[in-house]
Design an enzyme around this catalytic site. Structure first.
Site, PDB file in Angstrom:
ATOM      1  N   TRP A  45       2.369   1.701  -3.352  1.00  0.00           N
ATOM      2  CA  TRP A  45       1.359   2.152  -4.312  1.00  0.00           C
ATOM      3  C   TRP A  45       1.145   3.652  -4.171  1.00  0.00           C
ATOM      4  O   TRP A  45       0.970   4.364  -5.166  1.00  0.00           O
ATOM      5  CB  TRP A  45       0.035   1.410  -4.077  1.00  0.00           C
ATOM      6  CG  TRP A  45      -1.038   1.844  -5.039  1.00  0.00           C
ATOM      7  CD1 TRP A  45      -1.275   1.343  -6.280  1.00  0.00           C
ATOM      8  CD2 TRP A  45      -2.001   2.901  -4.850  1.00  0.00           C
ATOM      9  NE1 TRP A  45      -2.318   1.998  -6.873  1.00  0.00           N
ATOM     10  CE2 TRP A  45      -2.786   2.962  -6.022  1.00  0.00           C
ATOM     11  CE3 TRP A  45      -2.283   3.786  -3.816  1.00  0.00           C
ATOM     12  CZ2 TRP A  45      -3.824   3.869  -6.171  1.00  0.00           C
ATOM     13  CZ3 TRP A  45      -3.310   4.697  -3.970  1.00  0.00           C
ATOM     14  CH2 TRP A  45      -4.064   4.727  -5.146  1.00  0.00           C
ATOM     15  N   HIS A  46       1.140   4.145  -2.920  1.00  0.00           N
ATOM     16  CA  HIS A  46       0.870   5.568  -2.719  1.00  0.00           C
ATOM     17  C   HIS A  46       1.970   6.455  -3.279  1.00  0.00           C
ATOM     18  O   HIS A  46       1.722   7.628  -3.580  1.00  0.00           O
ATOM     19  CB  HIS A  46       0.661   5.867  -1.235  1.00  0.00           C
ATOM     20  CG  HIS A  46      -0.735   5.560  -0.779  1.00  0.00           C
ATOM     21  ND1 HIS A  46      -1.101   4.345  -0.278  1.00  0.00           N
ATOM     22  CD2 HIS A  46      -1.867   6.308  -0.790  1.00  0.00           C
ATOM     23  CE1 HIS A  46      -2.384   4.358   0.015  1.00  0.00           C
ATOM     24  NE2 HIS A  46      -2.878   5.532  -0.292  1.00  0.00           N
ATOM     25  N   GLY A  47       3.176   5.921  -3.372  1.00  0.00           N
ATOM     26  CA  GLY A  47       4.223   6.753  -3.952  1.00  0.00           C
ATOM     27  C   GLY A  47       5.579   6.162  -3.677  1.00  0.00           C
ATOM     28  O   GLY A  47       5.754   5.426  -2.715  1.00  0.00           O
ATOM     29  N   SER A  55       0.838  -1.197   0.000  1.00  0.00           N
ATOM     30  CA  SER A  55       0.000   0.000   0.000  1.00  0.00           C
ATOM     31  C   SER A  55       0.880   1.258   0.000  1.00  0.00           C
ATOM     32  O   SER A  55       0.623   2.209  -0.733  1.00  0.00           O
ATOM     33  CB  SER A  55      -0.908  -0.011   1.228  1.00  0.00           C
ATOM     34  OG  SER A  55      -1.699   1.140   1.251  1.00  0.00           O
ATOM     35  N   GLY A  56       1.925   1.219   0.830  1.00  0.00           N
ATOM     36  CA  GLY A  56       2.842   2.354   0.877  1.00  0.00           C
ATOM     37  C   GLY A  56       3.483   2.609  -0.474  1.00  0.00           C
ATOM     38  O   GLY A  56       3.530   3.733  -0.967  1.00  0.00           O
TER      39      GLY A  56
END
Lengths: 352, 474, 83
Positions: B328-330, B325-326
């Site tokens: 994916w966020h950037g 998730s991290g």
């Protein structure tokens, strides 16, 4: 048959509204009207209004909006100073009034309507406004040939409110003139959120005097800072035809005895002309051209660059803006000259 | 064209006018054309990348369905192509400079010093959506799309193109095939969502962001603890209202076309545990991560060792999921730190659950629920620090600064003028468990509130966000 | 395997492994996930349990709150594949 089938199969059937639809929206519109009327009423209560900042007429010149408010508060004035920032910070009505009274023997009330960064045409636009609204006897246009290429009036020329004043209707113009909510919402919201423009408005509101003058205690520094140096390098003192036609528009306000016009040269610091022969000659040519135009129209043109009292660095905020000290020198000098002209009968009375 | 601009509103109305005049089949073609036109207002380059990926995935899904051994290969090829595209565009800054430096040390002249590829806006969203589609086709949970128009629309549908919600093909494609009706109720729901979204985004999020001083996350050492704590809370509310507001608007707009989009937020700051939080925050992404990362890793591990207390079983699935998730966020270590932190939170929650029998939180006393909510919000808000700071050292500095009470300056109390309505809005929705609770209000109250919203929108539109006119040098 | 047998097995699994409170009086239609009794991540355990006990594979994307919120729904899902 086929057409009917086609219609049956393909007719649009997405939107299926049944009346009554949008009743809530109509009610909401009524509520909006009620809220707006309530707010308009509250903003018209004198006790409330006296605590509010200057309303906005929706342009980027915050100082202009504050000055507009100051002018309305003054009610009537005998003379108005017009121009850009060089007038805004360079002509002090109080000092002018004092010197004028000493020379002419009668009092006069003046207002500084110079607007920061608005282009030379601003003076013409605002002259149209003030001659209609406060009918001053004297219009003082402070000019500098350096502005020769900046003749379009910037965003003020396109301002709906100003156009509305000239008889061109627009919704924004009408709202800016008549709606308190429209006028006050922008300054209030920006003050509330402390935005940059809100902070700047608050700052200017503190700095600009009741007579429109914006005294600055800044002082020119050497070497000239890089930003100023760039502007100094780009400065061009050759006057353009476009600028001269603006001058003609200023001179057209000269309709004695109702309105008289005075053109005054707003000087530049000696550093602006140093070491560049072409600049010095351009400057001199420009002054001569302005002198010829004004003379032809019978309008007094006061040149100031020869004033010894102005040469000292302590008078200057930067290479082309006087500070409060310099403004006092030039305003007194100018007040005295105009007062003398009245006293000698060259001018009619400038105040009732 | 941004979602909150007047030009977007005008564009939607224009497309709607045509849309309502068409039967269903040409409606999808119209939506596809409108979606690509919308994307073109951002960049022709984005539209080209999207078109190429659409065609590639359409073809790959066909191969995956075809059967035989290449099925698995086609799936991996598909996932690989999509991830590679994302990596090239999104993470180029993260690892390319590193790679170039390494090439340089090996004496290889890369000539790519000026390489800078712009991430097509929305790509992170449509890539994960289409990966789920390929996997679902492989698992035979969804039949591959046979209609290129519908499939292209699944990828490009303009209300969800920029920032989701991340729709699953097996939910979304049937909606494209179904007849759609926009009646009074649907219109009211859509309109309410749009107004709620506009209020969240423009009235709440934008003004809260405005109240954050420039540089608070870049130079936390210049602020005292009360400020750092206050600004972090403001940021948490701004971030939530910004994204939730955006999602509300696009769901409302899509509703006008008679096409439902999934909800993405459900008053997340009222969660009583972290798992509940992830079921309320960016729901479509959370569920994607759960279905395509957490469950497969969990099940693989459980098959090897079916014990709940087995350390890898406890540790790996939440950590992997949240790290993904991290990422994916950037790109960047601070995002990984944010993900890792949430991974640790989830692991902690699971460890606690091993010793404490579970029970429905709503059966617990109210004070315990409230305490749990405060605890969860505190953890989540603390984790927003690395989410927002430019790098890990700054995040550490921020946390450290939150404990240093030598400077007692605090944010202005005016911020409550925005915070209180923001909390009220969530509270009303949470209490009724219905984001459209306002539609149950009496009509007069609805109208009064809508009028207030319109007034608030007008007032916040008066904020000068740009630099003011400053001395131009005359 | 009949439905009652399946239900008993699943109930025992849920109470012992997921809720970890064998004494809890779980209703057949009591929402477990939306009711906050277990988290949706516990569904992974349920998935593996069903695989091993009933030899039925429930795809990850079917391990959803909507499909498996109550005991009866879990049983339905197993029975659907068993038949």
């Amino acid at each position: 048959m086929t057409l009917r089938r086609l219609w049956r199969d393909y007719r649009p059937r997405t939107l299926k509204l049944t009346p009554p639809a949008g009743y809530t929206l109509v009610l909401a519109a009524a509520f909006v009207a009620i809220y707006v009327l309530l707010i308009e009423a509250v903003l018209r209560v004198p006790a409330v209004q006296s605590r509010l900042p200057a309303p906005s007429v929706r342009n980027q010149h915050v100082d202009f909006e504050i000055k507009l408010q100051r002018l309305r508060e003054m009610g009537s004035v005998d003379c108005v100073f017009l121009g850009t920032s060089i007038v805004d910070r360079g002509l002090s009505p109080a000092d002018f009034e004092q010197a004028y009274q000493a020379a002419a023997g009668q009092p006069i009330t003046c207002f500084n309507f110079g607007v920061d960064g608005a282009g030379e045409y601003t003076g013409v636009l605002l002259a149209q406004y003030v001659t209609r609204v406060v009918q001053p006897r004297l219009l003082v246009f402070g000019v500098s040939p350096r502005l020769g290429n900046d003749g379009d009036g910037g965003s003020l020329a396109a301002l709906p409110w100003l156009k509305y004043q000239q008889g061109q209707f627009s919704l924004h113009g009408w709202l800016a003139e008549h709606s308190r909510l429209y006028g006050y919402s922008r300054p209030l919201v920006n003050a509330f959120f402390n935005t940059l423009s809100g902070d700047r408005r608050a700052y200017l509101d503190r700095m600009i005097l009741a007579n429109g003058f914006y005294p600055t205690d800044e002082r020119i520094t050497f070497p000239i800072p890089s930003g100023d140096r760039g502007r100094l390098e780009r400065s061009n003192y050759a006057i353009s035809e476009a600028w001269l036609s603006r001058l003609d528009e200023m001179l057209a306000f000269h309709r004695p005895p109702q309105t008289r016009v005075v053109i005054v040269e707003m000087p530049v610091h000696p550093v602006a002309l140093e070491g560049r022969a072409d600049r010095q000659s351009d400057y001199a040519d420009s002054m001569a051209a302005i002198g010829a135009r004004t003379e032809a129209k019978g309008v007094p043109f006061f040149t100031t660059n020869h004033l010894e009292a102005l040469v000292a660095d302590e008078n200057w905020a930067d290479f082309n803006h006087l500070n409060a000290t310099g403004a006092r020198v030039i305003s007194r000098w100018l007040g005295e000259r105009v007062g003398e002209a009245v006293e000698e009968g060259a001018f009619g009375a400038l105040a009732d | 064209m941004t979602i909150t601009s007047f030009s977007f509103a005008g564009y939607v109305l224009l497309v709607l006018a045509l849309y309502y005049a068409l039967p269903r089949r040409p409606q999808n073609i119209l939506l596809l054309v409108a979606s690509y036109t919308f994307y073109l207002t951002w960049s022709w380059w984005y539209a080209l990348v999207l078109a190429i990926l659409t065609l590639a995935n359409f073809a790959l899904a066909g191969r995956i369905r075809a059967g035989g051994t290449p099925r698995r290969a086609a799936l991996w090829a598909g996932v690989g192509i999509n991830l590679a595209a994302l990596a090239v565009f999104k993470y180029e800054d993260f690892f390319v400079p590193d790679l170039l430096a390494r090439l340089d040390t090996w004496g290889v002249e890369s000539g790519a010093g000026g390489l800078s590829v712009l991430l097509p806006v929305g790509m992170s969203f449509y890539i994960v959506a289409v990966i789920s589609y390929l996997i679902d086709v492989y698992r035979k949970q969804v039949a591959p799309a046979t209609d290129l128009v519908d499939f292209a629309l699944y990828m490009a549908y303009f209300p969800k193109l920029l920032s989701g919600p991340i729709e699953r093909a097996r939910d979304f494609l049937p909606r494209l095939a179904a007849p759609r009706v926009v009646d009074n109720d649907q219109l009211a729901r859509s309109f309410t969502l749009i107004v709620l979204g506009a209020v969240r985004k423009l009235v709440l999020a934008d003004t809260l962001t405005l109240m954050l001083p420039r540089g608070v996350f870049a130079n936390p050492d210049q602020f005292g603890a009360p400020q750092l704590i206050g600004y972090l809370l403001i940021y948490a509310l701004a971030l939530y209202n910004d994204f939730a507001g955006y999602t509300n608007i696009v769901r409302g707009v899509s509703g006008l076309f008679g096409i439902e989009l999934a909800a993405n937020f459900a008053t997340p700051y009222f969660s009583r545990n972290l798992t509940e939080f992830w079921n309320r925050w960016h729901i479509t992404l959370s569920h994607w991560l759960r279905d395509y990362i957490y469950f497969p890793t969990s099940r693989a591990l459980l098959r090897r060792n079916p014990s709940r207390t087995n350390v890898p079983n406890l540790l790996l699935p939440p950590m992997l999921t949240m790290l993904a998730s991290g990422l994916w966020h950037g790109p960047g270590w601070s995002m990984l730190l944010w993900g890792a932190l949430h991974g640790v939170y989830l692991v902690g929650e699971r460890l606690l659950a091993l010793w404490r029998p579970a029970g429905p939180p709503q059966h617990q006393p109210r004070w315990r629920q409230t305490l749990a909510m405060l605890f969860v919000v505190t953890l989540v808000v603390l984790a927003w620090v690395p989410f927002r700071t430019p790098d890990v050292p700054r995040a550490l500095e921020y946390w450290q600064g939150m404990l240093d009470f030598s400077d007692l300056r605090r944010p202005t109390v005016r911020v409550f003028v925005v915070i209180l309505p923001a909390l009220w809005l969530d509270w009303v929705q949470y209490r009724r468990g219905d984001e459209l609770v306002f539609l149950r209000w009496p009509r007069l109250a609805q109208a009064a509130l809508l009028a207030l919203a319109i007034l608030a929108l007008f007032l916040t539109s008066q904020v000068d966000t740009g630099a003011p006119f400053v001395y131009q040098g005359f | 395997m009949d439905r009652t047998e399946v239900k008993d097995k699943i109930r025992t699994f849920v109470l012992n492994e997921l809720i970890r409170n064998p004494g809890y009086g779980l209703g057949d239609d009591e929402p477990m996930i939306t009711g906050g009794l277990i988290d949706s991540f516990s569904l992974a355990y349920f998935g593996v349990y069903v695989e091993e006990t009933f030899d039925i594979y429930i795809p990850d994307t079917d391990l959803t709150v909507a499909n498996l919120d109550t005991l009866n729904q879990m049983v339905d899902r197993v029975m659907q594949d068993a038949s």
